[in-house]
Design a protein around this motif. Structure first.
Motif, mmCIF file in Angstrom:
data_model
loop_
_atom_site.group_PDB
_atom_site.id
_atom_site.type_symbol
_atom_site.label_atom_id
_atom_site.label_comp_id
_atom_site.label_asym_id
_atom_site.label_seq_id
_atom_site.Cartn_x
_atom_site.Cartn_y
_atom_site.Cartn_z
ATOM 1 N N THR A 149 -0.312 -12.793 -2.877
ATOM 2 C CA THR A 149 -0.655 -11.921 -3.929
ATOM 3 C C THR A 149 -1.969 -11.847 -4.364
ATOM 4 O OG1 THR A 149 1.650 -12.515 -4.990
ATOM 5 C CG2 THR A 149 0.042 -11.653 -6.499
ATOM 6 N N ALA A 150 -2.653 -13.131 -4.254
ATOM 7 C CA ALA A 150 -4.190 -13.094 -4.465
ATOM 8 C C ALA A 150 -4.929 -12.285 -3.172
ATOM 9 C CB ALA A 150 -4.619 -14.588 -4.139
ATOM 10 N N LEU A 151 -4.224 -12.260 -1.992
ATOM 11 C CA LEU A 151 -5.201 -11.478 -1.151
ATOM 12 C C LEU A 151 -4.707 -9.846 -1.325
ATOM 13 C CD1 LEU A 151 -4.195 -13.468 1.913
ATOM 14 C CD2 LEU A 151 -6.402 -13.108 1.162
ATOM 15 N N VAL A 152 -3.303 -9.530 -1.958
ATOM 16 C CA VAL A 152 -3.295 -7.933 -2.312
ATOM 17 C C VAL A 152 -3.904 -7.711 -3.416
ATOM 18 C CG1 VAL A 152 -1.378 -6.667 -3.167
ATOM 19 C CG2 VAL A 152 -0.947 -8.190 -1.209
ATOM 20 N N LEU A 153 -4.098 -8.501 -4.484
ATOM 21 C CA LEU A 153 -4.896 -7.975 -5.504
ATOM 22 C C LEU A 153 -6.317 -8.055 -5.190
ATOM 23 C CD1 LEU A 153 -3.029 -9.971 -8.453
ATOM 24 C CD2 LEU A 153 -2.665 -7.430 -7.505
ATOM 25 N N GLY A 154 -6.983 -9.100 -4.507
ATOM 26 C CA GLY A 154 -8.236 -9.293 -4.327
ATOM 27 C C GLY A 154 -8.689 -8.150 -3.627
ATOM 28 N N THR A 155 -7.879 -7.410 -2.518
ATOM 29 C CA THR A 155 -8.354 -6.458 -1.638
ATOM 30 C C THR A 155 -8.218 -5.023 -2.284
ATOM 31 O OG1 THR A 155 -6.013 -6.706 -0.713
ATOM 32 C CG2 THR A 155 -8.037 -7.801 0.527
ATOM 33 N N GLY A 156 -7.420 -5.023 -3.540
ATOM 34 C CA GLY A 156 -7.536 -3.715 -4.291
ATOM 35 C C GLY A 156 -6.043 -2.986 -4.030
ATOM 36 N N LEU A 157 -5.222 -3.815 -2.957
ATOM 37 C CA LEU A 157 -3.818 -3.030 -2.773
ATOM 38 C C LEU A 157 -3.075 -2.958 -4.124
ATOM 39 C CD1 LEU A 157 -2.858 -4.680 0.495
ATOM 40 C CD2 LEU A 157 -3.801 -2.196 0.444
ATOM 41 N N ASN A 158 -2.143 -1.913 -4.231
ATOM 42 C CA ASN A 158 -1.046 -2.194 -5.435
ATOM 43 C C ASN A 158 -0.531 -3.343 -5.219
ATOM 44 O OD1 ASN A 158 1.520 -1.309 -6.814
ATOM 45 N ND2 ASN A 158 0.167 0.295 -7.342
ATOM 46 N N TYR A 159 -0.270 -3.703 -6.519
ATOM 47 C CA TYR A 159 0.424 -5.119 -6.589
ATOM 48 C C TYR A 159 1.884 -5.096 -6.013
ATOM 49 C CZ TYR A 159 3.459 -3.311 -10.562
ATOM 50 O OH TYR A 159 4.091 -2.597 -11.099
ATOM 51 N N THR A 160 2.621 -3.868 -5.847
ATOM 52 C CA THR A 160 3.917 -3.893 -5.517
ATOM 53 C C THR A 160 3.862 -4.428 -3.805
ATOM 54 O OG1 THR A 160 3.473 -1.517 -4.760
ATOM 55 C CG2 THR A 160 4.553 -2.025 -6.967
ATOM 56 N N TRP A 161 2.763 -4.301 -3.210
ATOM 57 C CA TRP A 161 2.746 -4.849 -1.837
ATOM 58 C C TRP A 161 2.997 -6.322 -1.831
ATOM 59 C CZ3 TRP A 161 2.526 -2.806 2.790
ATOM 60 C CH2 TRP A 161 2.246 -1.363 3.020
ATOM 61 N N ALA A 162 2.624 -7.168 -2.997
ATOM 62 C CA ALA A 162 3.082 -8.589 -3.166
ATOM 63 C C ALA A 162 4.632 -8.762 -3.137
ATOM 64 C CB ALA A 162 2.531 -9.099 -4.224
ATOM 65 N N LEU A 163 5.392 -7.533 -3.206
ATOM 66 C CA LEU A 163 6.751 -7.624 -3.254
ATOM 67 C C LEU A 163 7.434 -7.121 -1.913
ATOM 68 C CD1 LEU A 163 7.700 -6.495 -6.931
ATOM 69 C CD2 LEU A 163 7.665 -8.900 -6.180
ATOM 70 N N PHE A 164 6.819 -6.241 -1.483
ATOM 71 C CA PHE A 164 7.054 -5.585 -0.299
ATOM 72 C C PHE A 164 6.978 -6.391 0.904
ATOM 73 C CE2 PHE A 164 6.665 -2.324 3.180
ATOM 74 C CZ PHE A 164 7.919 -1.728 3.150
ATOM 75 N N ILE A 165 6.021 -7.193 0.942
ATOM 76 C CA ILE A 165 5.732 -7.699 2.208
ATOM 77 C C ILE A 165 6.729 -9.072 2.535
ATOM 78 C CG2 ILE A 165 4.276 -9.577 3.106
ATOM 79 C CD1 ILE A 165 1.800 -7.817 2.023
ATOM 80 N N PRO A 166 7.249 -9.794 1.156
ATOM 81 C CA PRO A 166 8.125 -10.634 1.374
ATOM 82 C C PRO A 166 9.487 -10.356 1.597
ATOM 83 C CG PRO A 166 6.908 -11.317 -0.653
ATOM 84 C CD PRO A 166 6.573 -9.767 0.135
ATOM 85 N N ALA A 167 9.734 -8.791 1.257
ATOM 86 C CA ALA A 167 11.052 -8.282 1.698
ATOM 87 C C ALA A 167 11.173 -8.084 3.132
ATOM 88 C CB ALA A 167 11.192 -6.946 0.871
ATOM 89 N N LEU A 168 9.961 -7.493 3.687
ATOM 90 C CA LEU A 168 10.145 -7.288 5.165
ATOM 91 C C LEU A 168 10.341 -8.799 5.799
ATOM 92 C CD1 LEU A 168 7.343 -4.505 5.637
ATOM 93 C CD2 LEU A 168 9.722 -4.322 5.654
ATOM 94 N N THR A 169 9.686 -9.672 5.525
ATOM 95 C CA THR A 169 9.507 -11.010 6.358
ATOM 96 C C THR A 169 10.846 -11.576 5.979
ATOM 97 O OG1 THR A 169 8.587 -12.035 4.291
ATOM 98 C CG2 THR A 169 6.963 -11.436 6.202
ATOM 99 N N ASN A 170 11.639 -11.464 4.994
ATOM 100 C CA ASN A 170 13.068 -12.189 4.742
ATOM 101 C C ASN A 170 13.908 -11.648 5.841
ATOM 102 O OD1 ASN A 170 13.737 -13.791 2.015
ATOM 103 N ND2 ASN A 170 11.903 -13.498 2.318
ATOM 104 N N ILE A 171 13.837 -10.348 5.843
ATOM 105 C CA ILE A 171 14.684 -9.480 6.947
ATOM 106 C C ILE A 171 14.638 -9.915 8.227
ATOM 107 C CG2 ILE A 171 15.463 -7.183 7.782
ATOM 108 C CD1 ILE A 171 15.023 -6.099 4.955
ATOM 109 N N GLY A 172 13.382 -9.968 8.644
ATOM 110 C CA GLY A 172 13.088 -10.360 9.903
ATOM 111 C C GLY A 172 13.386 -11.816 10.319
#
Length: 436
Positions: A149-172
């Protein structure tokens, strides 16, 4: 991975309020709904792990967790709240309702798999250390979520990426989990428990002349698990310890976000999870040194935590970042140690009681009962956090946690007394119970 997906929501709680428009009451209800279904799910999942293939149960939990986070992302991307306030609130709570069930598979089923692999004499003597090391995985997930989350927010990405990345890694990771081995016997490894099963199978084949196959011991019932001495007491005590942990787990980033920028708040909060890692190792190792007297070590840790919570109740909103980093790391050790060991080494100790004859199909059920019953207490207690901090400020929340710590430790009093003042040799169990 399960904790990565579980923690990510709390790391963007401030954004869910400020950007998405969810009010603190809805966020508090999400915590409570999650803990309620997580509690029920633990009890069910533990039994499922003892009855069916544990790796399949674990994989289903990961697939479901990833799907739930993806659905939350959809509600944020399409701004369901803008269509209807009721729809947006209902949808995110409903998804979190399901999320709790899927998340519940990790603890009891994973502990049962560990019990299958570490059941030799040497492993039992070092059970606290082994399980203490193993439980670090969950806090690696927590720290990963905070850093992500710190990296997502620190790089200016939308905060929803902090939820989307764990979604993908859990399925994998769920796909990978399907390939893991749950029982040593499945790959020809003969543990002491497997050897006993094979001897019983050969005796049965010789007696009946049948070609029966080894299906393992039958899983125990909930009633039989609750009749194991101290299971019910640990379940109640763990509820208050778990409530303390989950208030910090869910609300710490939100509290810190009131005083620091989002990136700094998440990094400071991650120190709490970092501290929880050595906590389980320390409690496990020390309790092994003292002959498995885990209740006494847990009681000592919770007594020290009481003192830190008192300091927090007086000074939490005045402390600078450096002081918070040190205090939260220490508090993580004090909270993490008891929480880790109760749901792993203590559960394994209880599941090894002579009343269940070392049945390895009891560990998932026992762990699920302790974790599930504890989560019920935590889910009810979480309802108080939102109103307390809104009406009386954060000092009231820390005082509330002091009370939880005291009650949980008091419930373990009889076990602590038994460990510190054991009954003399030859003293009957009935007489010992009457003395208490």
């Amino acid at each position: 991975m399960a904790h990565f997906s579980r923690k990510c929501y709390s790391t963007v709680k401030q954004q869910l309020e400020d950007t998405a428009g969810y009010n603190p009451l809805i966020l508090s209800e999400m915590d409570t709904v999650f803990m309620g279904t997580y509690a029920a799910g633990n009890i069910i999942s533990g039994k499922l792990g003892d009855t069916f293939n544990p790796t399949t149960v674990l994989a289903i939990g990961l697939f479901g967790s990833g799907t739930c986070l993806f659905l939350i992302n959809i509600s944020l991307w399409f701004d369901f709240l803008s269509f209807s306030l009721s729809l947006g609130n209902f949808f995110i709570i409903a998804v979190y309702f399901l999320f709790g069930f899927f998340q519940s598979t990790g603890g009891p089923v994973g502990t049962a798999v560990m019990g299958n692999w570490f059941c030799d004499k040497k492993s039992i003597e070092n059970r606290g250390l082994i399980f203490g090391l193993w439980t670090c995985h969950q806090y690696c997930g927590d720290v990963t979520a905070a850093v992500c989350t710190a990296l997502v927010l620190g790089t200016g990405l939308n905060y929803t990426w902090a939820l989307f990345i764990p979604a993908l890694t859990n399925i994998g990771w769920g796909i990978l989990t399907l390939k893991l081995v749950a029982d040593p016997a499945d790959v020809g490894i003969i543990t002491p428990e497997v050897k006993i099963r094979m001897e019983k199978l050969k005796a049965m084949q010789a007696e009946t002349g049948s070609t029966a196959v080894d299906e393992g011991p039958a899983p125990i019932s909930y009633a039989a698990a609750l009749q194991i001495p101290m299971v019910a007491q640990y379940a109640f005590a763990f509820g208050f310890f778990k409530l303390t942990n989950y208030v910090l787990f869910f609300w710490l980033p939100y509290f810190l976000g009131k005083h620091f920028d989002p990136v700094t708040a998440n990094l400071i909060a991650s120190l709490y999870s970092v501290g929880m890692m050595p906590g389980g190792i320390i409690v496990g190792y020390v309790s092994d040194l003292f002959g498995g007297r885990r209740a006494s070590v847990i009681g000592t840790f919770m007594t020290m935590l009481f003192g830190f919570l008192f300091i927090f109740s007086k000074k939490s909103e005045e402390l600078n970042a450096s002081a918070l980093l040190v205090m939260l790391c220490i508090m993580g050790i004090l909270v993490g140690g008891p929480n880790n060991i109760i749901t792993s080494a203590v559960a394994a100790d209880l599941a090894s009681h002579p009343s269940v004859r070392g049945n390895n199909k009891s560990l998932g059920t026992v762990t699920g009962l302790i974790n599930g019953c504890g989560s019920i207490t935590a889910s009810i207690g979480l309802l108080a956090v939102g109103p307390l901090q809104s009406q009386f400020g954060w000092s009231s929340v820390w005082i509330f946690l002091m009370g939880c710590t005291f009650i949980g430790t008091a419930l373990m009093g009889p076990k602590i007394k038994e460990e510190l003042f054991p009954a003399p040799e030859g003293y009957s169990e009935v007489e010992a119970n009457l003395a208490v």
